[in-house]
Design a protein around this motif. Structure first.
Motif, PDB file in Angstrom:
ATOM      1  N   PRO A  93      71.219  34.670   3.146  1.00 42.50           N
ATOM      2  CA  PRO A  93      72.288  34.225   2.244  1.00 42.50           C
ATOM      3  C   PRO A  93      73.451  35.208   2.268  1.00 42.50           C
ATOM      4  N   GLU A  94      74.623  34.735   1.911  1.00 39.75           N
ATOM      5  CA  GLU A  94      75.824  35.555   1.985  1.00 39.75           C
ATOM      6  C   GLU A  94      75.745  36.779   1.087  1.00 39.75           C
ATOM      7  N   ASP A  95      74.964  36.712  -0.012  1.00 38.55           N
ATOM      8  CA  ASP A  95      74.927  37.840  -0.935  1.00 38.55           C
ATOM      9  C   ASP A  95      73.934  38.923  -0.514  1.00 38.55           C
ATOM     10  N   CYS A  96      73.317  38.794   0.663  1.00 40.70           N
ATOM     11  CA  CYS A  96      72.453  39.850   1.202  1.00 40.70           C
ATOM     12  C   CYS A  96      73.316  40.802   2.025  1.00 40.70           C
ATOM     13  N   GLN A  97      73.875  41.810   1.365  1.00 43.10           N
ATOM     14  CA  GLN A  97      74.822  42.716   2.008  1.00 43.10           C
ATOM     15  C   GLN A  97      74.224  44.075   2.353  1.00 43.10           C
ATOM     16  N   SER A  98      73.000  44.356   1.926  1.00 49.09           N
ATOM     17  CA  SER A  98      72.371  45.645   2.181  1.00 49.09           C
ATOM     18  C   SER A  98      70.876  45.446   2.357  1.00 49.09           C
ATOM     19  N   ASN A  99      70.203  46.512   2.771  1.00 48.62           N
ATOM     20  CA  ASN A  99      68.746  46.428   2.919  1.00 48.62           C
ATOM     21  C   ASN A  99      68.065  46.181   1.577  1.00 48.62           C
ATOM     22  N   GLU A 100      68.648  46.704   0.489  1.00 49.71           N
ATOM     23  CA  GLU A 100      68.083  46.448  -0.835  1.00 49.71           C
ATOM     24  C   GLU A 100      68.199  44.962  -1.184  1.00 49.71           C
ATOM     25  N   ASP A 101      69.356  44.358  -0.871  1.00 49.11           N
ATOM     26  CA  ASP A 101      69.533  42.931  -1.121  1.00 49.11           C
ATOM     27  C   ASP A 101      68.533  42.106  -0.317  1.00 49.11           C
ATOM     28  N   ILE A 102      68.344  42.493   0.948  1.00 49.08           N
ATOM     29  CA  ILE A 102      67.422  41.747   1.811  1.00 49.08           C
ATOM     30  C   ILE A 102      65.984  41.909   1.320  1.00 49.08           C
ATOM     31  N   ALA A 103      65.645  43.099   0.831  1.00 45.92           N
ATOM     32  CA  ALA A 103      64.308  43.310   0.271  1.00 45.92           C
ATOM     33  C   ALA A 103      64.094  42.406  -0.937  1.00 45.92           C
ATOM     34  N   ASP A 104      65.125  42.279  -1.782  1.00 49.53           N
ATOM     35  CA  ASP A 104      65.034  41.371  -2.927  1.00 49.53           C
ATOM     36  C   ASP A 104      64.790  39.934  -2.457  1.00 49.53           C
ATOM     37  N   TYR A 105      65.498  39.542  -1.396  1.00 50.42           N
ATOM     38  CA  TYR A 105      65.358  38.181  -0.873  1.00 50.42           C
ATOM     39  C   TYR A 105      63.932  37.921  -0.406  1.00 50.42           C
ATOM     40  N   TRP A 106      63.379  38.853   0.386  1.00 47.68           N
ATOM     41  CA  TRP A 106      62.031  38.644   0.914  1.00 47.68           C
ATOM     42  C   TRP A 106      60.977  38.692  -0.175  1.00 47.68           C
ATOM     43  N   ALA A 107      61.207  39.486  -1.239  1.00 51.81           N
ATOM     44  CA  ALA A 107      60.239  39.559  -2.334  1.00 51.81           C
ATOM     45  C   ALA A 107      60.000  38.189  -2.944  1.00 51.81           C
ATOM     46  N   VAL A 108      61.073  37.422  -3.132  1.00 50.78           N
ATOM     47  CA  VAL A 108      60.935  36.089  -3.706  1.00 50.78           C
ATOM     48  C   VAL A 108      60.441  35.086  -2.676  1.00 50.78           C
ATOM     49  N   ARG A 109      60.985  35.179  -1.471  1.00 49.28           N
ATOM     50  CA  ARG A 109      60.608  34.206  -0.434  1.00 49.28           C
ATOM     51  C   ARG A 109      59.113  34.271  -0.136  1.00 49.28           C
ATOM     52  N   LEU A 110      58.550  35.471  -0.088  1.00 53.26           N
ATOM     53  CA  LEU A 110      57.126  35.627   0.207  1.00 53.26           C
ATOM     54  C   LEU A 110      56.259  35.109  -0.940  1.00 53.26           C
ATOM     55  N   ASP A 111      56.809  35.066  -2.150  1.00 57.99           N
ATOM     56  CA  ASP A 111      56.053  34.591  -3.306  1.00 57.99           C
ATOM     57  C   ASP A 111      56.048  33.071  -3.405  1.00 57.99           C
ATOM     58  N   GLN A 112      56.935  32.410  -2.651  1.00 61.46           N
ATOM     59  CA  GLN A 112      57.099  30.969  -2.799  1.00 61.46           C
ATOM     60  C   GLN A 112      56.158  30.168  -1.912  1.00 61.46           C
ATOM     61  N   SER A 113      56.158  30.429  -0.621  1.00 62.24           N
ATOM     62  CA  SER A 113      55.331  29.649   0.300  1.00 62.24           C
ATOM     63  C   SER A 113      55.295  30.375   1.644  1.00 62.24           C
TER      64      SER A 113
END
Length: 367
Positions: free
Chosen positions: A7-27
């Motif tokens: 997503p466009e709001d993933c601008q840093s490694n911290e943002d990307i880590a946040d993204y994967w934390a949720v994505r891995l919890d979904q499916s």
């Protein structure tokens, strides 16, 4: 393989880590996502630790914030609940919970954008910061009047699920040999004859294993959409006016009063928004109707749809969303046996409050 893009709001490694934390919890991840996830982990030695930290923060929204009394928002949450919460909070516990670092949790969630002080976003959730659109108070009154009028014209239900978390594991046999499970508070009307098999979900959610009968396709009516199947397994729901169908086995046709809209195969989902528009997505077949296992696992679900699912377990309240909030959607995992925790977490995460009205209505709005 479909190209993967963050997503466009993933601008840093911290943002990307946040993204994967949720994505891995979904499916389960798609092949493209698995490749991107592996590449990101290998790109920086610190990324695995960032992911661990992001997962802890993501879980803290439900565990630390909600279960400890909406601790994310501390004094603001206490103001929200003052005078509006009808639950008995005077009882004492035999074992007091261990202290929680509330300030630390708040700082973490502000970094993710979960609170209004945050500069980013809560991973998997759209921003709650929407442009202000003036709305007259009479609009809310009209919404309440429509809800009362609509309920008066609904048929009587033939099946009713109790407003209790334990009902999710109960299976019911239908006259045609099909089996059905229901979410708490679900109300269903049946119309069976030698020529047809019709089910109308008046309000709620079901998972059904359809007995095969090609001469009488099973039809499930949801708002303006009808799901039609011969022999398959899928979920169908209508919460807060949002119609949703997810298929775990076989195929399901979606139709309205005029034409066929789509054919869903196993692993596909469709939902209809308040404007009547259909949206489609993938869903892991084993994750269809996860509430049967005791949790709501939602992905980009409208907040009023999720609140409608919670409402029967909170004394059958009716939540009305202030139109000025815009289209807030939620992704996450919530324990069905703890509806107040889920409710408090949602209010705290978006800086929302509620006002109680007679006969069980609560208006959700910005603080």
């Amino acid at each position: 393989m479909t190209e993967f893009r963050y997503p466009e709001d993933c601008q840093s490694n911290e943002d990307i880590a946040d993204y994967w934390a949720v994505r891995l919890d979904q499916s389960d991840l798609t092949p493209a996502e698995e490749a991107a996830f592996s590449a990101w982990q290998d790109a920086d030695p610190g990324n695995p630790q960032r992911l661990v930290r992001a997962c802890q923060i993501w879980q803290s929204m439900e565990i630390a914030a909600a279960e400890d009394g909406a601790a994310l928002s501390d004094s603001a949450t206490r103001d929200t609940r003052a005078g509006h919460d009808t639950r008995d909070t005077t009882s004492t516990r035999a074992d007091e919970p261990k202290p929680v670092d509330l300030a630390g949790v708040r700082r973490d969630l502000e970094r993710l954008g979960a609170l209004e002080g945050g500069s980013g976003r809560l991973p998997g959730m759209r921003s709650a910061k929407r442009p202000f659109r003036p709305v007259l108070a009479v609009l809310t009154c009209l919404v309440l009047a429509v809800l009362f009028g609509y309920s008066a014209f609904q048929p009587d239900p033939d099946l009713i699920a109790a407003a209790d978390a334990s009902v999710v594991g109960q299976m019911h046999d239908l006259p045609d040999g099909s089996s059905i499970w229901m979410e708490p508070g679900t109300r269903v009307a049946l119309n069976y004859s030698d020529a047809l098999r019709d089910i109308t979900v008046l309000e709620g959610g079901i998972f059904i294993k359809v007995a095969k009968d090609a001469s009488r396709p099973l039809r499930i009516h949801l708002n303006q959409v009808t799901a039609i199947a011969v022999g398959t397994a899928f979920s169908a729901s209508k919460w807060g006016g949002h119609a949703r169908v997810e298929v775990s086995e076989g195929t399901v046709d979606l139709e309205d009063r005029k034409m066929r809209l789509a054919r869903l195969v196993a692993g596909r989902a469709a939902w209809q928004d308040a404007d009547g528009d259909l949206h489609f997505a993938e869903v892991a077949p084993e994750r269809v109707a996860p509430w049967r296992g005791g949790r709501w696992i939602v992905d980009d679900m409208p907040i009023d749809e999720l609140l409608a699912r919670i409402a029967p377990l909170m004394g059958d309240l009716t939540f009305v969303r202030d139109p000025r909030l815009g289209d807030i959607t939620v992704s996450g995992s919530f324990d069905i046996s703890k509806p107040h925790s889920a409710h408090d977490a949602l209010l705290a995460a978006y800086g929302l409050e509620e006002r109680a009205f007679p006969v069980g209505f609560r208006i959700i709005s910005r603080k």
